[in-house]
Design a protein around this motif. Structure first.
Motif, short mmCIF file in Angstrom:
data_model
loop_
_atom_site.label_atom_id
_atom_site.label_comp_id
_atom_site.label_asym_id
_atom_site.label_seq_id
_atom_site.Cartn_x
_atom_site.Cartn_y
_atom_site.Cartn_z
N THR A 93 0.85 -1.19 0.00
CA THR A 93 0.00 0.00 0.00
C THR A 93 0.89 1.25 0.00
O THR A 93 2.12 1.16 -0.02
CB THR A 93 -0.93 -0.01 1.22
OG1 THR A 93 -0.13 -0.11 2.41
CG2 THR A 93 -1.89 -1.18 1.18
N ARG A 94 0.27 2.42 0.02
CA ARG A 94 1.04 3.66 0.03
C ARG A 94 1.97 3.71 1.26
O ARG A 94 1.54 3.47 2.39
CB ARG A 94 0.10 4.86 0.06
CG ARG A 94 -0.80 5.00 -1.17
CD ARG A 94 -0.07 5.60 -2.35
NE ARG A 94 -0.99 5.93 -3.42
CZ ARG A 94 -1.56 7.12 -3.59
NH1 ARG A 94 -1.29 8.10 -2.74
NH2 ARG A 94 -2.38 7.33 -4.59
N LYS A 95 3.21 4.06 1.01
CA LYS A 95 4.18 4.20 2.10
C LYS A 95 4.15 5.62 2.65
O LYS A 95 4.43 6.58 1.93
CB LYS A 95 5.60 3.90 1.60
CG LYS A 95 5.83 2.46 1.17
CD LYS A 95 7.28 2.32 0.71
CE LYS A 95 7.59 0.92 0.24
NZ LYS A 95 9.01 0.81 -0.21
N VAL A 96 3.79 5.73 3.92
CA VAL A 96 3.77 7.03 4.60
C VAL A 96 4.74 6.95 5.77
O VAL A 96 4.63 6.06 6.62
CB VAL A 96 2.36 7.38 5.11
CG1 VAL A 96 2.39 8.66 5.95
CG2 VAL A 96 1.39 7.53 3.93
N THR A 97 5.70 7.87 5.81
CA THR A 97 6.70 7.89 6.88
C THR A 97 6.61 9.20 7.65
O THR A 97 6.61 10.28 7.05
CB THR A 97 8.12 7.71 6.31
OG1 THR A 97 8.20 6.45 5.64
CG2 THR A 97 9.16 7.74 7.43
N LEU A 98 6.51 9.08 8.96
CA LEU A 98 6.43 10.24 9.85
C LEU A 98 7.73 10.33 10.65
O LEU A 98 8.17 9.33 11.23
CB LEU A 98 5.25 10.11 10.81
CG LEU A 98 3.88 9.79 10.21
CD1 LEU A 98 2.83 9.66 11.32
CD2 LEU A 98 3.47 10.85 9.21
N LEU A 138 -3.43 16.88 8.81
CA LEU A 138 -2.61 15.83 8.21
C LEU A 138 -3.37 14.50 8.15
O LEU A 138 -3.29 13.78 7.15
CB LEU A 138 -1.32 15.66 9.01
CG LEU A 138 -0.21 16.66 8.66
CD1 LEU A 138 0.89 16.64 9.71
CD2 LEU A 138 0.37 16.35 7.27
N PHE A 139 -4.10 14.18 9.20
CA PHE A 139 -4.86 12.94 9.19
C PHE A 139 -5.90 12.96 8.07
O PHE A 139 -6.09 11.96 7.37
CB PHE A 139 -5.55 12.73 10.54
CG PHE A 139 -6.41 11.49 10.58
CD1 PHE A 139 -5.84 10.24 10.75
CD2 PHE A 139 -7.79 11.58 10.45
CE1 PHE A 139 -6.62 9.09 10.78
CE2 PHE A 139 -8.58 10.44 10.47
CZ PHE A 139 -8.00 9.18 10.64
N ARG A 140 -6.55 14.10 7.89
CA ARG A 140 -7.56 14.20 6.82
C ARG A 140 -6.92 13.96 5.46
O ARG A 140 -7.49 13.25 4.61
CB ARG A 140 -8.22 15.58 6.87
CG ARG A 140 -9.41 15.72 5.94
CD ARG A 140 -10.01 17.13 6.01
NE ARG A 140 -11.22 17.23 5.21
CZ ARG A 140 -12.45 17.08 5.69
NH1 ARG A 140 -12.63 16.80 6.98
NH2 ARG A 140 -13.50 17.19 4.89
N HIS A 141 -5.73 14.53 5.24
CA HIS A 141 -5.05 14.30 3.97
C HIS A 141 -4.60 12.85 3.83
O HIS A 141 -4.82 12.22 2.79
CB HIS A 141 -3.84 15.22 3.82
CG HIS A 141 -2.96 14.85 2.67
ND1 HIS A 141 -3.29 15.07 1.36
CD2 HIS A 141 -1.74 14.18 2.66
CE1 HIS A 141 -2.35 14.61 0.57
NE2 HIS A 141 -1.40 14.05 1.33
N ILE A 142 -3.97 12.32 4.85
CA ILE A 142 -3.42 10.97 4.78
C ILE A 142 -4.54 9.94 4.59
O ILE A 142 -4.34 8.93 3.91
CB ILE A 142 -2.57 10.68 6.03
CG1 ILE A 142 -1.29 11.54 5.99
CG2 ILE A 142 -2.21 9.21 6.13
CD1 ILE A 142 -0.50 11.52 7.27
N ALA A 143 -5.71 10.22 5.16
CA ALA A 143 -6.84 9.28 4.98
C ALA A 143 -7.23 9.13 3.51
O ALA A 143 -7.75 8.10 3.11
CB ALA A 143 -8.03 9.76 5.80
N THR A 144 -6.96 10.17 2.71
CA THR A 144 -7.28 10.07 1.29
C THR A 144 -6.32 9.17 0.52
O THR A 144 -6.59 8.78 -0.62
CB THR A 144 -7.26 11.47 0.61
OG1 THR A 144 -5.91 11.98 0.59
CG2 THR A 144 -8.15 12.45 1.35
N LEU A 145 -5.19 8.83 1.14
CA LEU A 145 -4.19 7.98 0.49
C LEU A 145 -4.46 6.51 0.68
O LEU A 145 -3.88 5.68 -0.02
CB LEU A 145 -2.79 8.31 1.03
CG LEU A 145 -2.33 9.76 0.97
CD1 LEU A 145 -0.94 9.90 1.57
CD2 LEU A 145 -2.35 10.27 -0.47
N SER A 146 -5.30 6.17 1.66
CA SER A 146 -5.49 4.76 1.98
C SER A 146 -6.54 4.13 1.07
O SER A 146 -7.36 4.81 0.46
CB SER A 146 -5.89 4.58 3.44
OG SER A 146 -7.24 4.78 3.65
#
Length: 462
Positions: A223-228, A454-462
């Motif tokens: 899936t999309r790789k998200v790194t914090l 940020l959560f709202r944006h990242i939720a669109t990536l899943s």
């Protein structure tokens, strides 16, 4: 799975109840139009109540009982979307139902929940006594998830360094990873040198608590790789370029980037977003000892770039440089780093409006829209190429502290940008992580910033 909480708190929401008393949240115009009911409006008029923002008027019932309340939203409720945070501290004990038109119920409920926060680790806790009844059409789990994350960030930042040094931050990081079933790894002390994290080791080596790089991985491969990445400077003396005493008073909050990254990660994992999540926190204390790094020293970073130390108080970008280089090696779809990095950002935008930096126009546009939708303010500042010359050093590739003192937030971001190249998108957030003045939804102290947007944006990536 219930959200992780650093300090357990009673959830301020309950299912809708027929016994709940009504609190009418109204603007002055709505009060004048009788939207609180004729009897209540008459009582408000007799009492001289004007529905100014944050004002509360209790309504008398028969036999000395309460019949309800009227709460003022002010003439422009959108200016204070979380004004209902005051209700949580003003309403008498019991169950209440919110009658509101001028604000979305979800925003009002979130404000109410945020307003219940108090930092009570070192005193007798204040009990939650007023509960807001929430209809089943509202995403209560989402509200609780957000509250838990915000309170986690606030608790971590508020805790003094004697109880929140690198060892304790490590313990909290590990607890969150275990709670959500994430894979955990740590690189501690001298092993940082063996594993090629020289800048993290350099900044933290003078502390009694060993520097470390903390990592967790969670989610589904493919899936999309998200790194914090979060700056975890648990206390910053300034090093040998020591800060004055007045500037050290709030330096327990210099791990605010790590606190906010952990809060955001907890939201992502609790919501079970379909992502490949990685979280990196370099945790150090910038202390003074015979082993402290010095002005004029030059160190080679993980990426291979050499960095001249022109100010030991510009340590945050050093530990982030190694962590970002490590994050970038995995070529993620998105890297987000968060740090209490520069005073220049505060001078430019103040404590409540965090700047962010990115070269990705689509990401910037999405974040701007998310910030508006969530009432989580952000402002984009430029990665101005004309200032790139300022981060170069005379005898090394880079300086950690450009001379002149101008555009400090931008030059810090440009420094970090040199350590990211393989990621599809990268954004840097220079946050304050502190509320210097009381707000309806926030006491003075540690604060979560940018994580809802940020959560709202990242939720669109899943």
């Amino acid at each position: 799975m219930a959200p992780f909480q650093f300090i357990e708190r009673l959830v301020p929401f309950r299912p809708m109840s027929a016994d709940a008393l009504s609190v009418y949240a109204v603007t002055p115009a709505e009060l004048e139009a009788g939207l609180a009911g004729s009897a209540a409006s008459s009582w408000a008029k007799a009492a001289g109540f004007k529905a100014d923002a944050g004002n509360l008027l209790l309504l008398p019932g028969e036999g000395g009982t309460l019949a309800g309340a009227i709460f003022g939203l002010g003439a422009n409720p959108s200016d204070q979307p979380f004004i209902c945070g005051k209700l949580a501290r003003q309403l008498p004990a019991g169950e209440w139902r919110l009658e509101i038109q001028a604000l979305a119920f979800e925003k009002a409920a979130l404000g109410f929940g945020l307003g219940t926060y108090s930092f009570d680790s070192y005193r007798t806790p204040k009990a939650v006594e007023a509960f807001l009844c929430v209809p089943d059409t509202i995403d209560i789990a989402g509200l609780e998830r957000t509250l838990s994350a915000v309170f986690l960030a606030r608790d971590l930042v508020n805790t003094p360094t004697n109880d929140m040094g690198p060892d304790r931050l490590d313990a909290v990081f590990s607890s969150i990873a275990a709670h959500y079933g994430a894979t955990l790894s740590k690189i501690i002390g001298e092993e940082l040198l063996a594993r090629n994290f020289p800048l993290i080791h350099t900044v933290g080596r003078a502390s009694a608590q060993a520097p470390r790089l903390l990592e967790m991985r969670w989610g589904r491969k493919g899936t999309r790789k998200v790194t914090l990445v979060g700056k975890g400077v648990c206390f910053d003396t300034g090093g040998l370029d020591i800060k004055p005493a007045s500037s050290m008073l709030l330096m327990k909050k210099d791990m605010g980037g790590a606190a906010n990254v952990l809060a955001l990660a907890s939201m992502i994992m609790d919501a079970e977003l379909d992502l490949d999540l990685r979280v990196l926190v370099p945790a150090v204390e910038n202390s003074i000892s015979a082993d402290a790094f010095r002005p004029g020293d030059i160190y080679r970073s993980r990426k291979g770039l050499t960095v001249q130390i022109d100010n030991t108080d510009a340590e945050g970008r050093l530990i982030l440089a190694d962590a970002l280089a490590f994050a970038d090696e995995d070529a993620p779809d998105l890297i987000i780093d968060m740090a209490t990095l520069t005073g220049a950002a505060r001078v430019a935008l103040g404590p409540d409006l965090p700047p962010f930096f990115t070269d990705d126009e689509a990401l910037a546009a999405s974040l701007a829209l998310a910030a508006i939708a969530e009432d989580d303010p952000l402002w984009r500042l430029p990665l101005f190429k004309g200032y790139e010359k300022d981060v170069r050093a005379r005898v090394a590739d880079l300086t950690n502290a450009p001379s002149g003192g101008m555009a400090g937030a931008i030059t810090a971001a440009l420094f970090l940008k040199r350590f990211v190249g393989e990621a599809t998108c990268w954004a840097h957030f220079d946050i304050y992580a502190w509320s210097p003045a009381e707000k309806p939804h926030a006491a003075i102290g540690g604060e979560a910033q940018a994580i809802r947007a940020l959560f709202r944006h990242i939720a669109t990536l899943s």
